[in-house]
Design an enzyme around this catalytic site. Structure first.
Site, PDB file in Angstrom:
ATOM      1  N   GLU A  60      11.827  -2.164  -2.002  1.00  0.00           N
ATOM      2  CA  GLU A  60      11.980  -1.544  -3.077  1.00  0.00           C
ATOM      3  C   GLU A  60      13.453  -0.807  -3.154  1.00  0.00           C
ATOM      4  O   GLU A  60      14.069  -0.756  -4.114  1.00  0.00           O
ATOM      5  CB  GLU A  60      11.001  -0.452  -3.275  1.00  0.00           C
ATOM      6  CG  GLU A  60       9.724  -0.756  -3.634  1.00  0.00           C
ATOM      7  CD  GLU A  60       8.780  -1.523  -2.457  1.00  0.00           C
ATOM      8  OE1 GLU A  60       7.870  -2.164  -2.897  1.00  0.00           O
ATOM      9  OE2 GLU A  60       9.204  -1.597  -1.352  1.00  0.00           O
ATOM     10  N   HIS A 129      -2.048   5.769  -1.994  1.00  0.00           N
ATOM     11  CA  HIS A 129      -1.898   4.868  -3.139  1.00  0.00           C
ATOM     12  C   HIS A 129      -2.607   5.614  -4.557  1.00  0.00           C
ATOM     13  O   HIS A 129      -2.816   5.054  -5.289  1.00  0.00           O
ATOM     14  CB  HIS A 129      -2.407   3.719  -2.971  1.00  0.00           C
ATOM     15  CG  HIS A 129      -1.871   2.741  -2.193  1.00  0.00           C
ATOM     16  ND1 HIS A 129      -1.813   2.959  -0.761  1.00  0.00           N
ATOM     17  CD2 HIS A 129      -1.403   1.456  -2.120  1.00  0.00           C
ATOM     18  CE1 HIS A 129      -1.265   2.040  -0.077  1.00  0.00           C
ATOM     19  NE2 HIS A 129      -0.992   1.096  -0.856  1.00  0.00           N
TER      20      HIS A 129
END
Length: 325
Positions: A60, A129
């Site tokens: 990322e 998450h």
């Protein structure tokens, strides 16, 4: 009007903008061959090819930086994160480069990047998450933060974000990709920074955004059975914040409840609370109540998770409290 899923609205927005502007492209993990982790880019590789629909490594920080450099050179990249939890790996690029390059270059460079993907919880996915970072990004000057709650808003706002010359954080939800809703036929845009009154009411204002706003709708339906009229405002955009829409509503209802799926310390509802008491204190007939998650990481246990996340019962209790009922 036509009825489509949230994921289809996202796909239509990206595809339409790619057809009208060859500088727009999509990059991220699994966006090409796999049609997107949530099928939000289904069919786009076939139409636009691998030069514009680009599968990336699990890096990322790397592809966020590539996108920013590309934007500074005249392109309009869309970066998909499989979840905004993973954007933390690339947050240095977003905060220190994308958000600041216009000012630090004296206006010589802008950075028209859209960073998009799901935010907040999506069931039993565990603490790492299930995090909502809207307030983190909204705290940063130079970024625009958009959190739609339905397919029509998602499409219109995403098209506006892609055309915007500043970096935009576009936050979705894994639990909304399958939601269906009416979307206008043909070309349309929704301006960034304009809230929407989803339901008009007279007794209390409820402000929310993203998927958690569904709990406000449920609460309003139940409260209507007791002749309590709720006005529901969907922020749609967290930054810039449409505080004027909230103030106007509070001046009518004199009461405010804010529902946000986020930790309680220093979040979006905290800022709204401050601004309303500063600009409309004399119109309030009760203290403002904000409803957030518990001040802990999201639990994996379904029993604990149910207690952690806000729900319609919490909204009903808050509304009755500000009404002194």
């Amino acid at each position: 009007m036509k009825t489509i899923q949230f994921r289809e609205a996202v796909c239509e927005a990206m595809s339409e903008e790619m057809r009208r502007d060859e500088t727009v492209y999509l990059m991220g993990e699994e966006v090409a061959q796999y049609n997107g982790a949530y099928k939000a880019s289904k069919g786009m590789l076939d139409e636009f090819g691998e030069d514009r629909i680009i599968d990336t490594p699990i890096s990322e920080l790397g592809f966020a930086g590539i996108a920013i450099g590309s934007a500074m050179n005249g392109n309009r990249p869309i970066v998909e994160y499989m979840t905004f939890n993973f954007s933390l790996v690339g947050i240095d690029q977003i905060i220190n480069n994308a958000a600041k390059i216009r000012q630090m270059s004296g206006g010589q460079f802008n950075c028209p990047v859209v960073f998009r993907g799901p935010t907040a919880s999506a069931g039993q996915l565990g603490a790492t998450h299930s995090q909502a970072f809207e307030s983190w990004f909204a705290n940063t000057p130079g970024l625009k933060v958009i959190v739609p709650s339905n397919p029509a808003d998602a499409k219109g706002l995403l098209k506006s974000a892609i055309r915007d010359d500043d970096p935009c954080i576009f936050m979705e939800s894994e639990q909304m990709y399958g939601d269906k809703g009416e979307v206008p036929e043909g070309e349309y845009l929704i301006p960034i920074g304009v809230a929407d009154i989803k339901r008009e009411g007279t007794d209390v204002t409820i402000v929310s955004f993203g998927k958690i706003i569904k709990e406000a709708y449920k609460a309003a339906d139940e409260l209507a059975k007791e002749d309590i009229s709720c006005e529901i405002i969907d922020l749609r955009t967290v930054r810039p914040l449409d505080i004027d829409a909230i103030i106007t509503s509070v001046k009518k209802t004199n009461r405010l409840v804010i529902l946000e799926e986020a930790w309680p310390f220093g979040n979006v509802s905290t800022e709204i609370t401050f601004q309303v008491q500063e600009k409309a204190f004399d119109f309030l007939d009760a203290p403002i109540i904000k409803i957030n998650t518990a001040d802990t990481p999201a639990p994996y246990s379904p029993v604990l998770f149910k207690e952690w996340i806000p729900n319609s019962d919490d909204v009903i209790l808050a509304v009755k409290k500000v009404l002194y009922k």
